[in-house]
Design a protein around this motif. Sequence first.
Motif, PDB file in Angstrom:
ATOM      1  N   GLU A   1       0.832  -1.194   0.000  1.00 49.48           N
ATOM      2  CA  GLU A   1       0.000   0.000   0.000  1.00 49.48           C
ATOM      3  C   GLU A   1       0.872   1.251   0.000  1.00 49.48           C
ATOM      4  OE1 GLU A   1      -2.961  -0.352   3.124  1.00 49.48           O
ATOM      5  OE2 GLU A   1      -2.902  -2.537   2.970  1.00 49.48           O
ATOM      6  N   ASP A   2       0.252   2.402   0.031  1.00 52.44           N
ATOM      7  CA  ASP A   2       0.982   3.665   0.042  1.00 52.44           C
ATOM      8  C   ASP A   2       1.852   3.757   1.296  1.00 52.44           C
ATOM      9  OD1 ASP A   2       1.004   6.762   0.946  1.00 52.44           O
ATOM     10  OD2 ASP A   2       0.933   6.602  -1.249  1.00 52.44           O
ATOM     11  N   PRO A   3       3.112   4.237   1.191  1.00 51.07           N
ATOM     12  CA  PRO A   3       3.984   4.322   2.365  1.00 51.07           C
ATOM     13  C   PRO A   3       3.377   5.086   3.538  1.00 51.07           C
ATOM     14  CG  PRO A   3       5.256   4.686   0.367  1.00 51.07           C
ATOM     15  CD  PRO A   3       3.815   4.608  -0.058  1.00 51.07           C
TER      16      PRO A   3
ATOM     17  N   ASP B   1       0.554   4.814   4.709  1.00 49.69           N
ATOM     18  CA  ASP B   1      -0.349   3.952   5.468  1.00 49.69           C
ATOM     19  C   ASP B   1       0.378   3.119   6.528  1.00 49.69           C
ATOM     20  OD1 ASP B   1      -2.465   4.839   3.922  1.00 49.69           O
ATOM     21  OD2 ASP B   1      -2.272   3.220   2.460  1.00 49.69           O
TER      22      ASP B   1
END
Length: 309
Positions: A93-95, A97
């Motif tokens: 996922e996006d860093p 997160d």
Amino acid sequence: MTKIILSTGNVMSAGPSIIRKGGGHSKSNLELVNALRDNIHSTRLDYAPDASPADGSGTLPSPPQTPVELWTERDEKTLYIPRIDWQAAGLREDPGDYEITVKLFLLPGTPVAEREQYAREALDLVRKELGIQTIDLLIVSFPGMSFEGTCEKAAERINAQQGDLEAELASWRVFEDLHAAGLVKRLGVAEFGSEKLRAFLERTRVRPAVDQVNLRDCCNVPAPLKRLAEDEGVELHVHTDCTDILPRGTLRELLGHGPQGAGVLADAAHGGAGLEGELTPQWVVRYVALVKDRGVIENKGYFAGAELA
């Protein structure tokens, strides 16, 4: 002179065998050693030559020993054991997160002047592995520090005499620079009792936000340390990490020709094939990527740096 980088990959994806080996030992390097050994073994299998056809019994023979040059990788003066598939690196996922926590173990016997190089090597590998730019919390474990004693007072008294404050402060400037550059949001230390922590806080530009202590031999956090942490706004975290996480003998056994060794180092009993020289472990770094909204660890692993001279 050869730089050696060892890696475990993501121990969470490897299943419970790595994490649980060794039973209930509370202060151990077993997770690191088992994870390195398992990653080496699986990579050797991945690069093993195809097994020959089955004989008349219908049983496939065991694959031959995988040549070292197939499952390791050399980049100029650096040897990666095992080779790393960087294409498979990164988080799902996006860093943003994730909460990324890193602990850097500076090992005994290594020069203070080399610690900046060690820190940058280790953190560059972590950022590349996770596909991130910023680390949320970096804990620095200095050599020679422990928090052990028959009681809280004894642990505090022994701890006050350990380590080298001037060397630790000199090294800390490296981490302050990383913080100033935006590469690390918060810094922490490990195994600092009240006397060590107070002296450290008085002389640092970026004060540690966290102090990790191992309470294996103590039932409670010593009262002076607890009061100091509360007064100065330092979080106290309890851990069970090994103080000397990668001794020389352990590393040589891991890379040698023993029953569970990787067969990388030269050994007269095995025809002398392999790398020769004095092997010195320099640092170990552990990284943990926690998915914040679910409280789940998605990625956890280790890198270790050593020198063969």
